[in-house]
Design a protein around this motif. Sequence first.
Motif, PDB file in Angstrom:
ATOM      1  N   UNK A 152     -19.448  -0.328  35.341  1.00 27.34           N
ATOM      2  CA  UNK A 152     -18.476  -1.019  36.186  1.00 27.34           C
ATOM      3  C   UNK A 152     -17.305  -1.543  35.357  1.00 27.34           C
ATOM      4  N   UNK A 153     -17.598  -2.087  34.173  1.00 27.94           N
ATOM      5  CA  UNK A 153     -16.527  -2.597  33.312  1.00 27.94           C
ATOM      6  C   UNK A 153     -15.589  -1.477  32.888  1.00 27.94           C
ATOM      7  N   UNK A 196      -9.090   1.322  36.275  1.00 29.39           N
ATOM      8  CA  UNK A 196      -8.269   0.869  37.403  1.00 29.39           C
ATOM      9  C   UNK A 196      -7.085   0.033  36.925  1.00 29.39           C
ATOM     10  N   UNK A 197      -7.340  -0.860  35.959  1.00 33.91           N
ATOM     11  CA  UNK A 197      -6.244  -1.687  35.446  1.00 33.91           C
ATOM     12  C   UNK A 197      -5.200  -0.843  34.730  1.00 33.91           C
ATOM     13  N   UNK A 205       0.472  -6.541  34.536  1.00 37.12           N
ATOM     14  CA  UNK A 205      -0.462  -5.415  34.619  1.00 37.12           C
ATOM     15  C   UNK A 205      -1.027  -5.072  33.246  1.00 37.12           C
ATOM     16  N   UNK A 206      -0.185  -5.117  32.216  1.00 28.61           N
ATOM     17  CA  UNK A 206      -0.669  -4.836  30.866  1.00 28.61           C
ATOM     18  C   UNK A 206      -1.631  -5.920  30.395  1.00 28.61           C
ATOM     19  N   UNK A 207      -1.350  -7.165  30.772  1.00 28.84           N
ATOM     20  CA  UNK A 207      -2.263  -8.247  30.412  1.00 28.84           C
ATOM     21  C   UNK A 207      -3.618  -8.088  31.081  1.00 28.84           C
ATOM     22  N   UNK A 261      -7.288  -7.608  29.249  1.00 30.34           N
ATOM     23  CA  UNK A 261      -8.461  -8.407  29.619  1.00 30.34           C
ATOM     24  C   UNK A 261      -9.634  -7.496  29.987  1.00 30.34           C
ATOM     25  N   UNK A 262      -9.356  -6.448  30.763  1.00 35.21           N
ATOM     26  CA  UNK A 262     -10.409  -5.512  31.160  1.00 35.21           C
ATOM     27  C   UNK A 262     -11.005  -4.808  29.949  1.00 35.21           C
TER      28      UNK A 262
END
Length: 498
Positions: free
Chosen positions: A325-326, A332-333, A395-397, A401-402
Motif C-alpha cells: 500500500x505504501x 499515486x503521489x 505535490x512534490x512535498x 513524504x510518501x
Amino acid sequence: MGNSTYMDITAGITALRTTRVTAVALAAGIFLAACASGPDYQAPAVTTGAFHNASLLEQRPATSATYAPSASMPQLEQWWTGFNDPVLSSIVQRAMEQNLDLAASLARVEQAQAVARHAGAERLPQVGLDTQAGRQRQSLNSPLGKIASSFPGYQRTQTLYDVGVGASWETDLAGSLKRGVEAADAERDAAEADHLGVRISIAAEAADAYFRIRSAQSRIRIAEDQVQTSDKLLELVKLRLRDGLSNQREDALAQAQLSQARAGIPPLRTELERQLNRLDVLMGAVPGTYARELDAGADNTIAVPAISVADGSAGLLRRRPDVLAAERKLAASNARIGVAMAEYYPKLSLSALLGFESLGAAGLFSADSFQPQAALGLRWRLFDFGRIDAEVARAKGVNQEALARYRQSILRATEDVENAIVTLVQLEKQSAELADEVAARQRARSAAQDAYQGGVLSLTEVLEEDRLLLHARDQLAQVRADDARAAVSTFRSLGGGW
C-alpha cells in the motif's frame, strides 16, 4: 433552387467543415496527450537480505511441549491450518466471512475502484441528449409583444420544441487527465492492499483471542485443581487437629490457603469472558453467540507449526500489504505531481451540438429546424501569482513524504519479523524449562505432604510448596498460550493470510 434545398446544402457544408475541424483537433489532441507532464514513476530500489534472527528458527527443538512441526510447513495463505485445530480453523473462517471491519474495508475498495473508473472515463468524450418542450403566452405589453402583435397572424400562445445531441471532449494536451488516471489506479491498488492488511489482521486477531481463551480455560482448571488440593489439605489438618497432632494456627493457615486459591478464579473467569466477547465481535456476532462452542474440547496441547523465513526481506515486499500500500501511495503521489504541472500548459476542449428547434411539432425534424453548433475552447492560466508553483511544490512535498513512509514501512516490517522470531524461540525455551520445573515441583510437593503427615515438616513448608507449584503450573499455561500467540504474530509479520 428552392429555399429548403438551399438550407440542406448549407447545413451539409457546415456539418462537413465542423467534422474536419473536429477531426484535426482530435488528431492533434491524441498526439499531444501521448506526452504527459511530470516525472514518470520509477519504483525506488530496495536492498533486501536475510533476517539476522532467522538462524534461531533452526535451533527450535525437534519436539517440545508446544512445538510439533508438521510433515510440511503450512502455506502462508492459510497459516492457521498448521496448528491442526479444527475449532481454530472454523473460527478464522467465520471471522473472514462475517467481520464488519472487513466488510467496511471491502466497501472502501469498491469506492476506490469507482473513482478509478471515473478518472478513466474523464479522458473520453461525453455525449448527451437534451430535449425540452415549452409553452408560453406572450405579454402584449412587453417590448417583444408590442412589436410582434402588430404583424398579421400573430399568436400570443406559442409552443417551442427543442431537441439536441451534444458531445464534448477535453483533449488533455499536457496529460493532466492521464496522470490523474495513473494516480487513481495507484490509489485503487493501495485500497486493495489495505483491504488485504485488514484481512490479515482479522485472522491474526481471531487466532490471538482463541489462544487467550484456551489459556484462561487452562489456568482456571489449574486453579480449580489447587482448590481441591487445598481443600483436601484442610481436611487433613482438621483430622490432625482432632487427634491433637496439629494446632489452631495450622488450621487457619490451611483455611487461608483455600480461600486464596478460590480468590484466584474470578479474575481468570473475567479474562475468559472478555476474550469470548472479543472473539464474537471479531466474527460479527453479538457477544455470547458462540461462547458455548468453545466450552468443549479445551486441553493443554497446542501444536505450533514450523515457520520458514528463507526468502528474507524480499518476501516482505511481495506479501506485506502495508508495504504494498505504501508503494502504491508513492506511485499515486508521483502522478499527482504531473497533474499539478499540467496547469502550466493550455487546456483545449471541443464541443459540438446537433439540434432541432421549432415552434411546431410537425416541422421539428426538417432542414429548416436543423441548427448545428461547434465550439473550440481554450483555457490557460497565464498569470496566477505563483499559484501553480505552490501546487507543484505541495505535490512534490507529498511525494517526498510518501517516499519516506514507504521506506519506513519496510523497516517496520523487518522489525516486526525480527521481534516475532526472537519472541517465539525464547518462549519455546522458557516453556521447556517451565515444564521441567513443574515436574520437579510436583515431586517436591508430594514429598512435603508425606513428610508433614509423618511429622517431619511443618504445614508452612507444605503450603509453600503448594504456592510454588501453583505459580509454576499457571506460568507454564500462560507461556504455552503466549508461544502460540507469538507464532501467530510471526505469520502476521510475514504477511500471511492472503
